[in-house]
Design a protein around this motif. Sequence first.
Motif, short mmCIF file in Angstrom:
data_model
loop_
_atom_site.label_atom_id
_atom_site.label_comp_id
_atom_site.label_asym_id
_atom_site.label_seq_id
_atom_site.Cartn_x
_atom_site.Cartn_y
_atom_site.Cartn_z
N GLU A 244 0.85 -1.22 -0.10
CA GLU A 244 0.05 -0.04 0.14
C GLU A 244 0.93 1.27 -0.21
O GLU A 244 0.60 2.23 -0.79
N TYR A 245 2.02 1.23 1.01
CA TYR A 245 2.78 2.34 0.84
C TYR A 245 3.53 2.68 -0.51
O TYR A 245 3.31 3.76 -0.83
N ALA A 247 2.17 2.00 -3.42
CA ALA A 247 1.08 2.41 -4.36
C ALA A 247 0.86 4.04 -3.92
O ALA A 247 0.68 4.52 -4.79
N ARG A 248 0.64 4.20 -2.62
CA ARG A 248 0.32 5.43 -2.23
C ARG A 248 1.47 6.40 -2.74
O ARG A 248 1.08 7.58 -3.09
N VAL A 249 2.73 6.34 -2.54
CA VAL A 249 3.62 7.31 -2.84
C VAL A 249 4.11 7.31 -4.51
O VAL A 249 4.90 8.02 -4.88
#
Length: 500
Positions: A244-245, A247-249
């Motif tokens: 998720e990290y 994908a988020r950044v």
Amino acid sequence: MEESSAAWASLNSGVVLSLIAVLCSMVWKNLEGLFFGRHFNRQARRLAAIVDPYLSVTVAEYDGGRMKQSDAYKEVQAYLQRASCDAGGGVRHLKAEPAKGADALVLSMGDNEEVADVFRGVNVSWLAYSKPPPENGGYWGGRHGQADRRFYCLFFLERDRDLVLGEYLPYVRRKGRAVMVKNRQRKLFTNLSTEGTDDNGWWCTNLWSHVVFEHPKTFETLAMKPAKKKEIMDDLDAFRNGKEYYARVGKPWKRGYLLYGPPGTGKSTMIAAMANYLDYDIYDIELTSVRTNTDLRKIFIETTNKSIIVIEDIDCSLDLTGKRKKKKKAKDADAAKVGDQKDGNQEEEEEKDKEASKVTLSGVLNFIDGLWSACGGERIIVFTTNHVDKLDPALIRRGRMDKHIEMSYCCFEAFKFLAKIYLSVESHHLFDDVESLLGEVEITPADVSENLTPKSDGDNADTCLADLVKELKRMKAEKAQAALAGGKEAAAVDDDEQEE
Ligand SMILES: Nc1ncnc2c1ncn2[C@@H]1O[C@H](COP(=O)(O)OP(=O)(O)OP(=O)(O)O)[C@@H](O)[C@H]1O
Ligand SMILES: [Mg+2]
């Protein structure tokens, strides 16, 4: 998976009806093309729906121009393994592959076999089939040569459409993934391309060859400062759980590690420990046998998620290209001197040159973080080197090689760790000697391990530690002698200069 013979019989006849209906609709379509208008085609469809109430979904192994085996295909294949082996499943021809455990085999349905399945009281049927490759079919004519295209086709009743598409298919994929994880054997790949059969027994060109990866080294048996070890393990955990990290950044889910240090300090061992810790496959790239940047890209695309891609001794691999060019230049200059006469050997060498690797630094940079590197995700790239100072800064900048780990000579903490593993001792009167000697000489963990390994039945902690102390003293004396010789040489040079 439950099995119902009545449902199975009805489905079987349903599939036969489907085929008849498809034939009917083809005839209708041709007639329509020849004699009638669009209106009749609609009627033909309606008629086909009455004769054949079955719908189908086809899952292709390779979709259109895709270069990778489709995940959905692999998941369906894994899901159907269990159904294929059920006595009542109706499958008569199975394929077998080695599985986890010495004698185990994973079985799956062979070509043109059908298997029935029941989901929440709804009957469906799966058919496995294959088609020959198109004559001049783009990608199929290339990498896969003569390989057939394989498919799974799911048949179900029109009235069950919502349940099958909305719930059954996602369920199949989920279950398939779970089976894949359970059956997964970790593999060590090397980029040695072979013509032969792939994992599923199909003829193709494999860009990678593999063996089952069974290295015993783990972080528990890797000697290094505990704080440094913990830092690396935490980093790996953050990566593994970082989907998720990333994908988020907006970063591809990959991480680069540069392991550097003298020979025998545990760089390769660290890679094995990382793979065991993460439960990832290893792709060990022999860069000198990759011919071009394009080939490098191709072999990258063929790697799978949850893998560590390794290029050992990166400085040597890239230097080879440089040396090759330098040698060629020198040779050309020599040839010019002797009148440009080519002998047989020279031609042969030129031929070899053509075959040699033409992978460039920019090819490797692209491989690490070009657009293609973002395909898939969850990959760790590791470079090792004995000479970090020789590497191009572009190659190891953060973002490409995110974490630089120095593998150094054995410190006292690492020694104590090795003594505990090899000799089961946590303290000994020789420890003080070892500590002070380790402060004076540089010895690799590989050499310490070798000294701590009992060589005969009579060897024990006392003899092994005594051997190590002896070795350290010998190294210290050698160092002192080298320093003395160095000092004398420097003094001689000074004298010469003064005389001049
Ligand atoms: N830190 C360590 N902890 C435990 N064993 C080690 C360690 N370092 C090296 N060894 C042992 O030494 C041997 C050689 O180590 P390894 O091959 O990992 O060195 P390397 O740094 O990769 O060397 P090279 O640069 O020559 O490839 C291995 O068999 C390993 O068991
Ligand atoms: Mg190594």
